[in-house]
Write a protein that holds these residues in place. Sequence first.
Motif, PDB file in Angstrom:
ATOM      1  N   SER A 118       0.830  -1.206   0.000  1.00  0.00           N
ATOM      2  CA  SER A 118       0.000   0.000   0.000  1.00  0.00           C
ATOM      3  C   SER A 118       0.862   1.253   0.000  1.00  0.00           C
ATOM      4  N   GLU A 119       1.916   1.251   0.781  1.00  0.00           N
ATOM      5  CA  GLU A 119       2.810   2.407   0.828  1.00  0.00           C
ATOM      6  C   GLU A 119       3.505   2.618  -0.511  1.00  0.00           C
ATOM      7  N   LEU A 120       3.895   1.526  -1.153  1.00  0.00           N
ATOM      8  CA  LEU A 120       4.531   1.623  -2.464  1.00  0.00           C
ATOM      9  C   LEU A 120       3.580   2.209  -3.494  1.00  0.00           C
ATOM     10  N   LEU A 121       2.314   1.786  -3.436  1.00  0.00           N
ATOM     11  CA  LEU A 121       1.329   2.313  -4.377  1.00  0.00           C
ATOM     12  C   LEU A 121       1.101   3.806  -4.197  1.00  0.00           C
ATOM     13  N   GLY A 122       1.287   4.300  -2.985  1.00  0.00           N
ATOM     14  CA  GLY A 122       1.099   5.724  -2.721  1.00  0.00           C
ATOM     15  C   GLY A 122       2.315   6.563  -3.052  1.00  0.00           C
ATOM     16  N   SER A 123       3.369   5.930  -3.537  1.00  0.00           N
ATOM     17  CA  SER A 123       4.593   6.676  -3.837  1.00  0.00           C
ATOM     18  C   SER A 123       4.823   6.767  -5.344  1.00  0.00           C
ATOM     19  N   ASP A 124       5.719   7.660  -5.721  1.00  0.00           N
ATOM     20  CA  ASP A 124       6.092   7.807  -7.128  1.00  0.00           C
ATOM     21  C   ASP A 124       7.411   7.099  -7.438  1.00  0.00           C
ATOM     22  N   ILE A 125       8.287   7.047  -6.433  1.00  0.00           N
ATOM     23  CA  ILE A 125       9.625   6.481  -6.628  1.00  0.00           C
ATOM     24  C   ILE A 125       9.985   5.649  -5.407  1.00  0.00           C
ATOM     25  N   TYR A 126      10.577   4.484  -5.660  1.00  0.00           N
ATOM     26  CA  TYR A 126      11.159   3.666  -4.597  1.00  0.00           C
ATOM     27  C   TYR A 126      12.669   3.727  -4.770  1.00  0.00           C
ATOM     28  N   ILE A 127      13.397   4.039  -3.703  1.00  0.00           N
ATOM     29  CA  ILE A 127      14.854   4.058  -3.807  1.00  0.00           C
ATOM     30  C   ILE A 127      15.468   3.133  -2.764  1.00  0.00           C
ATOM     31  N   MET A 128      16.640   2.621  -3.103  1.00  0.00           N
ATOM     32  CA  MET A 128      17.404   1.791  -2.191  1.00  0.00           C
ATOM     33  C   MET A 128      18.862   2.202  -2.339  1.00  0.00           C
ATOM     34  N   THR A 129      19.501   2.572  -1.251  1.00  0.00           N
ATOM     35  CA  THR A 129      20.864   3.097  -1.308  1.00  0.00           C
ATOM     36  C   THR A 129      21.872   2.161  -0.645  1.00  0.00           C
ATOM     37  N   SER A 130      21.560   0.885  -0.571  1.00  0.00           N
ATOM     38  CA  SER A 130      22.452  -0.075   0.090  1.00  0.00           C
ATOM     39  C   SER A 130      23.852  -0.018  -0.488  1.00  0.00           C
ATOM     40  N   ASN A 131      24.841  -0.119   0.390  1.00  0.00           N
ATOM     41  CA  ASN A 131      26.234  -0.124  -0.035  1.00  0.00           C
ATOM     42  C   ASN A 131      26.623  -1.421  -0.721  1.00  0.00           C
ATOM     43  N   TYR A 132      26.038  -2.506  -0.321  1.00  0.00           N
ATOM     44  CA  TYR A 132      26.387  -3.819  -0.868  1.00  0.00           C
ATOM     45  C   TYR A 132      25.268  -4.792  -0.556  1.00  0.00           C
ATOM     46  N   TYR A 133      25.333  -5.905  -1.226  1.00  0.00           N
ATOM     47  CA  TYR A 133      24.391  -6.967  -0.910  1.00  0.00           C
ATOM     48  C   TYR A 133      25.167  -8.071  -0.221  1.00  0.00           C
ATOM     49  N   ILE A 134      24.472  -8.897   0.493  1.00  0.00           N
ATOM     50  CA  ILE A 134      25.112  -9.953   1.264  1.00  0.00           C
ATOM     51  C   ILE A 134      24.773 -11.296   0.638  1.00  0.00           C
ATOM     52  N   LEU A 135      25.785 -12.107   0.427  1.00  0.00           N
ATOM     53  CA  LEU A 135      25.563 -13.481   0.012  1.00  0.00           C
ATOM     54  C   LEU A 135      25.421 -14.312   1.277  1.00  0.00           C
ATOM     55  N   VAL A 136      24.317 -15.011   1.375  1.00  0.00           N
ATOM     56  CA  VAL A 136      24.063 -15.815   2.562  1.00  0.00           C
ATOM     57  C   VAL A 136      24.484 -17.249   2.278  1.00  0.00           C
ATOM     58  N   HIS A 137      25.322 -17.765   3.111  1.00  0.00           N
ATOM     59  CA  HIS A 137      25.777 -19.143   2.980  1.00  0.00           C
ATOM     60  C   HIS A 137      25.120 -19.983   4.065  1.00  0.00           C
ATOM     61  N   ILE A 138      24.441 -21.039   3.659  1.00  0.00           N
ATOM     62  CA  ILE A 138      23.839 -21.960   4.605  1.00  0.00           C
ATOM     63  C   ILE A 138      24.764 -23.177   4.637  1.00  0.00           C
ATOM     64  N   ILE A 139      25.433 -23.372   5.723  1.00  0.00           N
ATOM     65  CA  ILE A 139      26.437 -24.423   5.819  1.00  0.00           C
ATOM     66  C   ILE A 139      25.802 -25.699   6.389  1.00  0.00           C
ATOM     67  N   THR A 140      26.071 -26.806   5.708  1.00  0.00           N
ATOM     68  CA  THR A 140      25.608 -28.102   6.174  1.00  0.00           C
ATOM     69  C   THR A 140      26.704 -28.734   7.025  1.00  0.00           C
TER      70      THR A 140
END
Length: 141
Positions: A118-140
């Motif tokens: 609902s909040e997204l629908l009420g907006s004109d622009i969505y921004i994300m300024t993350s410095n990096y993304y994280i690779l998640v490792h699931i260790i067995t």
Amino acid sequence: KADAVVIQTESQIKEIPSGLWKNTVVISNPIPFALYEGKKAEQQKSVPNEIIMVGRIEEQKNFPMAIEAMRIISRSHPDVRLRIFGKGSKESYIRDLIRQYDLESNITLEGWTQNVSSELLGSDIYIMTSNYYILVHIITY
């Protein structure tokens, strides 16, 4: 040795060593295109003035970059608003930065929301300024 590596886009596969490709899963951007189908009929604004960010208020998300951008934008477009949804350990710092730049009328910290769509629908622009993304490792073990 990971069971899976999660990335956000198909193009990021190129950044992952080829040995991991078989264990790579793409979880796309959380903003489905269908959300904006209803907005197609709306008249285009000359300047989009409702901006939204959603995320943990932590260093990794680089909210200061968005605040600095709003400082620049608000000089020529004082009616532009940025609404930030989320909570985190950097909230006080972000509030102080907003106050320091005198952007209280342009930027609001909204806290958590139960209805991001609902909040997204009420907006004109969505921004994300993350410095990096994280690779998640699931260790067995």
